[in-house]
Design a protein around this motif. Sequence first.
Motif, short mmCIF file in Angstrom:
data_model
loop_
_atom_site.label_atom_id
_atom_site.label_comp_id
_atom_site.label_asym_id
_atom_site.label_seq_id
_atom_site.Cartn_x
_atom_site.Cartn_y
_atom_site.Cartn_z
N CYS A 113 -4.81 11.91 -15.66
CA CYS A 113 -4.58 10.60 -15.04
C CYS A 113 -5.80 9.70 -15.25
O CYS A 113 -6.94 10.15 -15.27
CB CYS A 113 -4.21 10.72 -13.57
SG CYS A 113 -5.51 11.28 -12.47
N LYS A 114 -5.52 8.42 -15.45
CA LYS A 114 -6.59 7.46 -15.75
C LYS A 114 -6.93 6.58 -14.57
O LYS A 114 -7.91 5.85 -14.60
CB LYS A 114 -6.18 6.61 -16.93
CG LYS A 114 -6.06 7.41 -18.21
CD LYS A 114 -5.68 6.55 -19.38
CE LYS A 114 -5.58 7.42 -20.61
NZ LYS A 114 -4.57 7.01 -21.51
N TYR A 115 -6.10 6.63 -13.53
CA TYR A 115 -6.33 5.75 -12.39
C TYR A 115 -6.21 6.51 -11.07
O TYR A 115 -5.21 7.18 -10.84
CB TYR A 115 -5.33 4.59 -12.39
CG TYR A 115 -5.37 3.81 -13.67
CD1 TYR A 115 -6.38 2.89 -13.92
CD2 TYR A 115 -4.42 4.02 -14.66
CE1 TYR A 115 -6.43 2.19 -15.11
CE2 TYR A 115 -4.45 3.33 -15.86
CZ TYR A 115 -5.46 2.41 -16.07
OH TYR A 115 -5.53 1.74 -17.25
N PHE A 116 -7.21 6.42 -10.27
CA PHE A 116 -7.18 6.93 -8.90
C PHE A 116 -8.04 5.95 -8.11
O PHE A 116 -9.26 6.01 -8.15
CB PHE A 116 -7.72 8.36 -8.81
CG PHE A 116 -7.53 8.99 -7.45
CD1 PHE A 116 -6.30 9.52 -7.08
CD2 PHE A 116 -8.56 9.01 -6.52
CE1 PHE A 116 -6.12 10.09 -5.83
CE2 PHE A 116 -8.39 9.57 -5.27
CZ PHE A 116 -7.16 10.11 -4.92
N THR A 117 -7.37 5.03 -7.45
CA THR A 117 -8.07 3.93 -6.80
C THR A 117 -8.59 4.33 -5.42
O THR A 117 -8.23 5.39 -4.89
CB THR A 117 -7.11 2.73 -6.63
OG1 THR A 117 -6.06 3.12 -5.72
CG2 THR A 117 -6.50 2.30 -7.96
N ALA A 118 -9.38 3.45 -4.84
CA ALA A 118 -9.87 3.67 -3.48
C ALA A 118 -8.69 3.75 -2.52
O ALA A 118 -8.70 4.56 -1.57
CB ALA A 118 -10.82 2.55 -3.07
N THR A 119 -7.66 2.97 -2.76
CA THR A 119 -6.45 3.03 -1.92
C THR A 119 -5.78 4.38 -2.06
O THR A 119 -5.36 4.98 -1.07
CB THR A 119 -5.47 1.89 -2.29
OG1 THR A 119 -6.13 0.63 -2.10
CG2 THR A 119 -4.20 1.95 -1.46
N ASP A 120 -5.68 4.88 -3.28
CA ASP A 120 -5.12 6.23 -3.50
C ASP A 120 -5.93 7.26 -2.71
O ASP A 120 -5.36 8.14 -2.08
CB ASP A 120 -5.16 6.61 -4.98
CG ASP A 120 -4.27 5.75 -5.85
OD1 ASP A 120 -3.23 5.26 -5.37
OD2 ASP A 120 -4.62 5.56 -7.04
N GLY A 121 -7.24 7.13 -2.75
CA GLY A 121 -8.10 8.05 -2.03
C GLY A 121 -7.86 8.01 -0.53
O GLY A 121 -7.83 9.06 0.13
N ARG A 122 -7.69 6.81 0.01
CA ARG A 122 -7.39 6.69 1.46
C ARG A 122 -6.04 7.31 1.80
O ARG A 122 -5.91 7.99 2.82
CB ARG A 122 -7.44 5.23 1.89
CG ARG A 122 -8.85 4.69 2.06
CD ARG A 122 -8.88 3.33 2.73
NE ARG A 122 -8.23 2.29 1.93
CZ ARG A 122 -8.81 1.63 0.92
NH1 ARG A 122 -10.05 1.92 0.59
NH2 ARG A 122 -8.15 0.71 0.27
N ILE A 123 -5.06 7.10 0.96
CA ILE A 123 -3.72 7.66 1.21
C ILE A 123 -3.77 9.19 1.21
O ILE A 123 -3.27 9.84 2.13
CB ILE A 123 -2.70 7.13 0.18
CG1 ILE A 123 -2.45 5.63 0.42
CG2 ILE A 123 -1.39 7.93 0.24
CD1 ILE A 123 -1.70 4.94 -0.71
N VAL A 124 -4.38 9.76 0.18
CA VAL A 124 -4.50 11.22 0.10
C VAL A 124 -5.31 11.75 1.28
O VAL A 124 -4.93 12.72 1.93
CB VAL A 124 -5.13 11.66 -1.24
CG1 VAL A 124 -5.51 13.13 -1.23
CG2 VAL A 124 -4.18 11.36 -2.39
N GLY A 125 -6.44 11.11 1.56
CA GLY A 125 -7.30 11.54 2.67
C GLY A 125 -6.59 11.48 4.00
O GLY A 125 -6.67 12.42 4.81
N ASN A 126 -5.87 10.38 4.26
CA ASN A 126 -5.14 10.24 5.52
C ASN A 126 -4.03 11.27 5.63
O ASN A 126 -3.80 11.84 6.71
CB ASN A 126 -4.55 8.83 5.66
CG ASN A 126 -5.61 7.78 5.89
OD1 ASN A 126 -6.74 8.07 6.27
ND2 ASN A 126 -5.25 6.53 5.63
#
Length: 137
Positions: A113-126
Amino acid sequence: MGKKLNNGKRLSAWKYAGWKVSYKDDRKRSAEWCHLRAASLGGATVPRNLVAASYSANTFMAVIESRIRGNSNVQVEVEAHCSRQHVAERIVYKVRSKKDRRTNIQFNIDAKCKYFTATDGRIVGNHLDYWLSGIEE
């Protein structure tokens, strides 16, 4: 890491994996050496614990690892599906409750994967935080 894979000479993950973009030119589109079990979770820097995968895949894994580091209620299982030795295509990251091994959460990570945004990180973390709160009761 490439030392062990290349008879004592350093070998970059992107070259080993055969990716066309060098890490120096664009780290987010290149491959890097990723620990399957993070060093922060007791993983060693040895060939059997390393795969070439994208910066974004490594960042995805780092979000999970940061949430479970030091949590004695869980155990981790990480499995790499490789196109060839040490070149990941997909990484399956499972976190299990030690109290009830049937209770787990699983993340399927595209190793290219080429994209893992800060928003993605928050979603996974939450999502993981919510799951963890349910097993700690």
